[in-house]
Design a protein around this motif. Structure first.
Motif, PDB file in Angstrom:
ATOM      1  N   ALA A 102     -25.439  38.536  -0.350  1.00 27.33           N
ATOM      2  CA  ALA A 102     -25.514  37.087  -0.582  1.00 27.33           C
ATOM      3  C   ALA A 102     -25.458  36.347   0.749  1.00 27.33           C
ATOM      4  CB  ALA A 102     -24.352  36.639  -1.471  1.00 27.33           C
ATOM      5  N   PHE A 103     -25.748  35.075   0.690  1.00 31.11           N
ATOM      6  CA  PHE A 103     -25.646  34.252   1.901  1.00 31.11           C
ATOM      7  C   PHE A 103     -25.083  32.883   1.556  1.00 31.11           C
ATOM      8  CE2 PHE A 103     -29.672  32.839   0.186  1.00 31.11           C
ATOM      9  CZ  PHE A 103     -29.671  31.488   0.446  1.00 31.11           C
ATOM     10  N   LEU A 104     -24.473  32.248   2.533  1.00 33.73           N
ATOM     11  CA  LEU A 104     -24.051  30.848   2.441  1.00 33.73           C
ATOM     12  C   LEU A 104     -24.691  30.124   3.612  1.00 33.73           C
ATOM     13  CD1 LEU A 104     -20.175  31.397   2.082  1.00 33.73           C
ATOM     14  CD2 LEU A 104     -21.834  31.229   0.227  1.00 33.73           C
ATOM     15  N   LEU A 105     -25.391  29.086   3.327  1.00 35.22           N
ATOM     16  CA  LEU A 105     -26.011  28.298   4.400  1.00 35.22           C
ATOM     17  C   LEU A 105     -25.541  26.866   4.227  1.00 35.22           C
ATOM     18  CD1 LEU A 105     -28.025  28.056   6.763  1.00 35.22           C
ATOM     19  CD2 LEU A 105     -29.815  27.629   5.061  1.00 35.22           C
ATOM     20  N   SER A 106     -24.812  26.361   5.212  1.00 34.20           N
ATOM     21  CA  SER A 106     -24.278  25.009   5.055  1.00 34.20           C
ATOM     22  C   SER A 106     -24.655  24.124   6.235  1.00 34.20           C
ATOM     23  CB  SER A 106     -22.753  25.049   4.899  1.00 34.20           C
ATOM     24  OG  SER A 106     -22.146  25.464   6.094  1.00 34.20           O
ATOM     25  N   TYR A 107     -24.728  22.864   5.934  1.00 34.15           N
ATOM     26  CA  TYR A 107     -24.869  21.842   6.970  1.00 34.15           C
ATOM     27  C   TYR A 107     -23.985  20.680   6.547  1.00 34.15           C
ATOM     28  CZ  TYR A 107     -26.642  18.175   9.928  1.00 34.15           C
ATOM     29  OH  TYR A 107     -26.715  17.139  10.827  1.00 34.15           O
ATOM     30  N   GLY A 138     -26.920  31.852  -2.129  1.00 37.14           N
ATOM     31  CA  GLY A 138     -27.891  32.684  -2.824  1.00 37.14           C
ATOM     32  C   GLY A 138     -27.446  34.119  -2.814  1.00 37.14           C
ATOM     33  N   GLY A 139     -27.845  34.869  -3.824  1.00 33.75           N
ATOM     34  CA  GLY A 139     -27.478  36.277  -3.862  1.00 33.75           C
ATOM     35  C   GLY A 139     -28.152  36.995  -5.012  1.00 33.75           C
ATOM     36  N   VAL A 140     -28.116  38.308  -4.933  1.00 31.10           N
ATOM     37  CA  VAL A 140     -28.661  39.152  -5.995  1.00 31.10           C
ATOM     38  C   VAL A 140     -27.586  40.162  -6.370  1.00 31.10           C
ATOM     39  CG1 VAL A 140     -30.495  40.742  -6.659  1.00 31.10           C
ATOM     40  CG2 VAL A 140     -30.955  38.959  -4.969  1.00 31.10           C
ATOM     41  N   GLN A 141     -27.187  40.175  -7.621  1.00 33.90           N
ATOM     42  CA  GLN A 141     -26.168  41.131  -8.071  1.00 33.90           C
ATOM     43  C   GLN A 141     -26.873  42.328  -8.710  1.00 33.90           C
ATOM     44  OE1 GLN A 141     -23.434  40.110 -11.377  1.00 33.90           O
ATOM     45  NE2 GLN A 141     -21.797  40.533  -9.935  1.00 33.90           N
ATOM     46  N   ILE A 194     -29.749  37.061 -10.472  1.00 34.73           N
ATOM     47  CA  ILE A 194     -30.059  36.286  -9.271  1.00 34.73           C
ATOM     48  C   ILE A 194     -29.266  34.985  -9.345  1.00 34.73           C
ATOM     49  CG2 ILE A 194     -31.867  35.059  -8.012  1.00 34.73           C
ATOM     50  CD1 ILE A 194     -33.814  37.160  -9.154  1.00 34.73           C
ATOM     51  N   LEU A 195     -28.627  34.660  -8.255  1.00 33.30           N
ATOM     52  CA  LEU A 195     -27.819  33.436  -8.238  1.00 33.30           C
ATOM     53  C   LEU A 195     -28.267  32.544  -7.081  1.00 33.30           C
ATOM     54  CD1 LEU A 195     -25.220  31.792  -9.100  1.00 33.30           C
ATOM     55  CD2 LEU A 195     -24.075  33.041  -7.294  1.00 33.30           C
TER      56      LEU A 195
END
Lengths: 117, 219
Positions: free
Chosen positions: B178-183, B190-193, B211-212
């Protein structure tokens, strides 16, 4: 429809929310406005991510004396530039930081003066 | 506010989560899951959750926290088909976030309260996550965290009118990159389980890849 939502999400992600637009506008001001030296430098513990730090910026921005807030995550520092003829107490600063979910380790003033509200 | 996109059994679910911090330690969340929002949109099971961060430790560039979570989900039978009663959720979570590394572990149980003879098995969920921030960007720059999460779900057998349904319940182990992208106050997740091991009592059932995608706004 899926595409519409995705575009909406992408729009949020790239900062077109009202809050982000205001922030962006302020950023452009910040680049020219800050004085050479901050009036207050705070060492704050727990500053790990920019997303969390946003709450801290909002709390400090809400103080009447605040002109500009600058957060340096990699140094764990928060720099405060005050409005002319304004000051802020250590207690008010500590409360703002605590309310944002962080802990103040040290407050340093330039030039060193006793903070008042 | 958090807006998610999930695929659940081939159906798109968009849970809108409204979070409010009563204090810096106590947060309440209302979950409004909109199912199949682009076709026959309807509201699914509404949830109310609370999270109490009861232990914290801060040091330069690092925050450790332990929290208790609890909540209730109220099924809406018209939206979800034949359902059991409310679901009580309770759990513990602990995490460490530093400038570079991110660690998280949690345990949670979901207890279904029987309704009209339908009593789904209790669930036990365990998860651990590890993440890294590859670039130590400053506050005004986009921030990326890459994560890997391992989770297990153990589910007891369902009972209907006092009879145990043999072909129900089981165990699933999943891994989710998964990833976290912040500003600033906007975070995109986003992620895939991916199920990597499963022992389900219903031989005809298989765990789906999930999919999230989520958007979180912070005011």
């Amino acid at each position: 429809m899926n595409r519409t939502l995705f575009v909406l999400l992408a729009g949020f992600a790239f900062g077109v929310t009202p809050a982000a637009a205001q922030d962006a506008q302020r950023d452009s001001t910040e680049q020219v406005a800050p004085a050479a030296h901050p009036d207050i430098v705070m060492r704050v513990d727990g500053l790990a991510c920019p997303f969390c730090a946003h709450g801290l910026e909002r709390k400090l921005d809400a103080l009447e004396a605040t002109e500009t807030v600058e957060i340096r995550l990699n140094e764990g520092l928060v720099l405060l530039y005050l409005r002319d003829e304004h000051s802020v107490s250590d207690q008010a600063l500590t409360k703002a930081v605590t309310d944002a979910g962080f802990v103040v380790r040290a407050i340093e003033r330039h030039p060193p003066t006793e903070g008042t509200d | 506010m958090e807006l998610e996109l999930e695929s659940e059994g081939g159906e798109l679910v968009v849970p809108v989560e409204l979070l409010y911090g009563i204090t810096e330690e106590l947060t309440v969340t209302v979950v409004l899951p909109f199912r199949d929002p682009f076709e026959n949109g309807r509201l699914g099971s509404v949830g109310l959750r609370a999270k109490w961060r009861f232990a914290t430790r801060f040091s330069p560039g690092r925050a450790d926290a332990v929290a208790a979570v609890g909540g209730i989900t109220v099924p809406r039978s018209s939206a979800d088909g034949p359902q059991a009663g409310p679901v009580i959720i309770a759990g513990l979570a602990a995490g460490r976030e530093s400038r570079r590394w991110y660690y998280f572990a949690g345990v949670r149980t979901a207890i279904h309260l029987a309704d009209e003879g339908n009593d789904p098995g209790e669930q036990l969920l365990l998860n651990v996550a590890w993440g890294v921030r590859p670039w130590l960007t400053e506050y005004l720059a986009p921030d990326l965290v890459l994560l890997v999460e391992a989770s297990s779900r153990t589910e007891g057998r369902t009972r209907v009118n006092g009879q145990t349904v043999d072909a129900s319940g089981g165990e699933v182990l999943s891994v989710a990159p998964a990833f976290l992208l912040s500003y600033r106050n906007v975070m995109l997740k986003g992620g895939v389980q991916i199920p990597v091991w499963e022992h389900l009592n219903d031989a005809g059932r298989s765990e789906d890849v999930r999919i999230l995608a989520a958007l979180e706004l912070h005011w």
